[in-house]
Design an enzyme around this catalytic site. Structure first.
Site, PDB file in Angstrom:
ATOM      1  N   ASP A  81       0.847  -1.195   0.000  1.00  0.00           N
ATOM      2  CA  ASP A  81       0.000   0.000   0.000  1.00  0.00           C
ATOM      3  C   ASP A  81       0.883   1.245   0.000  1.00  0.00           C
ATOM      4  O   ASP A  81       1.835   1.345   0.766  1.00  0.00           O
ATOM      5  CB  ASP A  81      -0.890  -0.028   1.259  1.00  0.00           C
ATOM      6  CG  ASP A  81      -1.978   1.015   1.229  1.00  0.00           C
ATOM      7  OD1 ASP A  81      -2.434   1.412   2.321  1.00  0.00           O
ATOM      8  OD2 ASP A  81      -2.355   1.458   0.137  1.00  0.00           O
ATOM      9  N   HIS A 177      -7.204  10.203   4.427  1.00  0.00           N
ATOM     10  CA  HIS A 177      -6.820   9.149   5.358  1.00  0.00           C
ATOM     11  C   HIS A 177      -7.112   9.576   6.798  1.00  0.00           C
ATOM     12  O   HIS A 177      -7.188  10.768   7.087  1.00  0.00           O
ATOM     13  CB  HIS A 177      -5.323   8.858   5.236  1.00  0.00           C
ATOM     14  CG  HIS A 177      -4.950   8.204   3.965  1.00  0.00           C
ATOM     15  ND1 HIS A 177      -3.855   8.584   3.224  1.00  0.00           N
ATOM     16  CD2 HIS A 177      -5.523   7.197   3.275  1.00  0.00           C
ATOM     17  CE1 HIS A 177      -3.761   7.828   2.143  1.00  0.00           C
ATOM     18  NE2 HIS A 177      -4.764   6.960   2.154  1.00  0.00           N
ATOM     19  N   HIS A 207      -9.544   5.147  -1.481  1.00  0.00           N
ATOM     20  CA  HIS A 207      -8.694   5.334  -0.304  1.00  0.00           C
ATOM     21  C   HIS A 207      -9.441   6.214   0.701  1.00  0.00           C
ATOM     22  O   HIS A 207     -10.408   6.881   0.363  1.00  0.00           O
ATOM     23  CB  HIS A 207      -7.368   6.008  -0.702  1.00  0.00           C
ATOM     24  CG  HIS A 207      -6.407   5.077  -1.359  1.00  0.00           C
ATOM     25  ND1 HIS A 207      -5.218   4.721  -0.800  1.00  0.00           N
ATOM     26  CD2 HIS A 207      -6.474   4.431  -2.554  1.00  0.00           C
ATOM     27  CE1 HIS A 207      -4.571   3.891  -1.616  1.00  0.00           C
ATOM     28  NE2 HIS A 207      -5.317   3.702  -2.680  1.00  0.00           N
ATOM     29  N   GLY A 208      -8.984   6.173   1.941  1.00  0.00           N
ATOM     30  CA  GLY A 208      -9.586   7.037   2.955  1.00  0.00           C
ATOM     31  C   GLY A 208     -11.068   6.780   3.122  1.00  0.00           C
ATOM     32  O   GLY A 208     -11.858   7.691   3.284  1.00  0.00           O
ATOM     33  N   ALA A 209     -11.469   5.504   3.115  1.00  0.00           N
ATOM     34  CA  ALA A 209     -12.898   5.162   3.068  1.00  0.00           C
ATOM     35  C   ALA A 209     -13.479   4.743   4.414  1.00  0.00           C
ATOM     36  O   ALA A 209     -14.659   4.404   4.483  1.00  0.00           O
ATOM     37  CB  ALA A 209     -13.113   4.045   2.063  1.00  0.00           C
ATOM     38  N   THR A 253      -8.219   2.764   9.347  1.00  0.00           N
ATOM     39  CA  THR A 253      -8.670   3.462  10.552  1.00  0.00           C
ATOM     40  C   THR A 253      -9.777   2.713  11.293  1.00  0.00           C
ATOM     41  O   THR A 253      -9.767   2.628  12.523  1.00  0.00           O
ATOM     42  CB  THR A 253      -9.126   4.891  10.185  1.00  0.00           C
ATOM     43  OG1 THR A 253      -7.988   5.602   9.665  1.00  0.00           O
ATOM     44  CG2 THR A 253      -9.649   5.636  11.394  1.00  0.00           C
TER      45      THR A 253
HETATM   46  O1  TD3 Z   1      -6.633   4.521   2.295  1.00  0.00           O
HETATM   47  C1  TD3 Z   1      -6.183   3.979   3.306  1.00  0.00           C
HETATM   48  C2  TD3 Z   1      -6.987   3.859   4.604  1.00  0.00           C
HETATM   49  O2  TD3 Z   1      -7.908   4.888   4.756  1.00  0.00           O
HETATM   50  P1  TD3 Z   1      -8.625   5.060   6.193  1.00  0.00           P
HETATM   51  O3  TD3 Z   1      -7.688   5.850   7.054  1.00  0.00           O
HETATM   52  O4  TD3 Z   1      -9.902   5.814   5.899  1.00  0.00           O
HETATM   53  O5  TD3 Z   1      -8.883   3.692   6.767  1.00  0.00           O
HETATM   54  N1  TD3 Z   1      -4.940   3.413   3.311  1.00  0.00           N
HETATM   55  O6  TD3 Z   1      -4.224   3.391   2.152  1.00  0.00           O
HETATM   56  C3  TD3 Z   1      -4.371   2.844   4.556  1.00  0.00           C
HETATM   57  C4  TD3 Z   1      -2.955   3.364   4.870  1.00  0.00           C
HETATM   58  C5  TD3 Z   1      -2.813   4.848   5.001  1.00  0.00           C
HETATM   59  C6  TD3 Z   1      -3.618   5.481   6.108  1.00  0.00           C
HETATM   60  O7  TD3 Z   1      -3.660   4.750   7.262  1.00  0.00           O
HETATM   61 NA    NA Z   2      -3.293   0.702  -2.100  1.00  0.00          NA
HETATM   62 ZN    ZN Z   3      -4.547   5.199   1.112  1.00  0.00          ZN
END
Ligand code: TD3
Ligand code: NA
Ligand code: ZN
Length: 304
Positions: A81, A177, A207-209, A253
């Protein structure tokens, strides 16, 4: 079993659901994710950031996954990731990762295109899927940081897809995020998402979901934490994004909130206990429950 991310991306795109991509940096989270996937009969991406690798060591993280590659009947990919360099991708390839993200989204477009093309030339012959990002998320979590938000340009997305040969694309459509998303009301740019899908027909990644569920935030605040103003993406917005073509949803998260809320409560209630397992086991169980909840939200239950 451990499989290529290509298989997961292609099936999700064909049948219109999303595969959960869950971050781990220790045994407890990895076990919780795999047991949840097994019980939901769902495919999953197991993913590690570079800071997770810095924390545990890639031999531990990849070693645990390879050790259990035939212990679960559901298909799972091991995904890098937010890989930030070709070197990082090469390390993942060496340790048997089956999917990588090269995240050059905060570099000029031409650089993003060139480096991503290079990563595809390294990974595709090995059957390893490649995810890239266009536009920039705001917010900071781990080492993944960007200061100003840039939403994806759908026309550029089409050119980028054709010019790189990527397997999946992460379009920035307003998420961030961490536990503090959105300044005002939660707002995803669904029209922009629809246009990216229409122009690329690629598997898309959100991302950031994380939902940043109130019950966990509240419990953390009740037991000594201080998460004021925490806010996530509503479940209905995640469903809508999947209808519009999201096929992988990154989730970090929500697992952290489930784990920490249980840990804080247990630590404050069992004041005589000094066996870490008495705290880690229920915390791991809570992570498993939230992973199952997210798998069901993504429509991937029974899709193994
Ligand atoms: O898109 C995400 C996770 O998003 P979220 O912080 O909403 O769970 N990631 O890529 C996870 C790693 C970076 C942030 O911890
Ligand atoms: Na990824
Ligand atoms: Zn991410």
């Amino acid at each position: 079993p451990l499989v290529s991310g290509k298989l997961l991306f292609e099936r999700a795109n064909e049948f219109g659901f999303a595969v959960g991509a869950f971050n781990f940096n220790n045994m407890e989270f990895l076990k919780a994710i795999l047991e949840a996937a097994q019980e939901e009969e769902a495919p999953v991406f197991l993913q590690t950031t570079e800071s997770a690798i810095g924390y545990a060591g890639i031999e531990f993280l990849a070693g645990m996954v390879h050790a259990v590659k035939d212990s679960y009947k559901v298909p799972f990919a091991l995904h890098l990731d937010h890989g930030r360099s070709v070197e990082s991708v090469l390390l993942a390839i060496r340790y048997g990762y089956t999917s990588v993200m090269i995240d050059y989204s905060d570099k000029p477009y031409k650089e993003n295109l060139e480096v991503t093309r290079k990563v595809v030339s390294l990974c595709s012959p090995l059957g390893i899927s490649v995810e890239a990002e266009l536009g920039r998320l705001v917010g900071r979590e781990d080492e993944v940081e960007s200061v100003e938000e840039v939403l994806v340009d759908p026309e550029q997305a089409k050119e980028f897809a054709l010019g790189t040969g990527i397997d999946a694309l992460a379009p920035a459509i307003g998420t961030a995020h961490g536990a503090f998303k959105f300044k005002g009301e939660p707002r995803l740019d669904f029209e922009r998402l629809r246009r990216v899908k229409e122009r690329t027909n690629l598997p898309l990644v959100l991302h950031g979901a994380s939902g940043v569920y109130y019950e966990y935030v509240n419990e953390i605040n009740m037991y000594g934490g201080e998460l004021k103003g925490a806010r996530g993406v509503p479940d209905d917005d995640v469903r809508r994004a999947i209808e519009l073509g999201i096929n992988k949803v990154n989730t970090d998260t929500d697992l952290r909130l489930a784990f920490i809320s249980t840990l804080r409560r247990m630590m404050s209630e069992e004041r005589r206990n000094v066996d870490p397992r008495k705290f880690l086991k229920p915390a791991m169980e809570e992570v498993k429950e939230v992973v199952k909840r997210r798998i069901r939200l993504y429509g991937s239950s029974g899709k193994a």
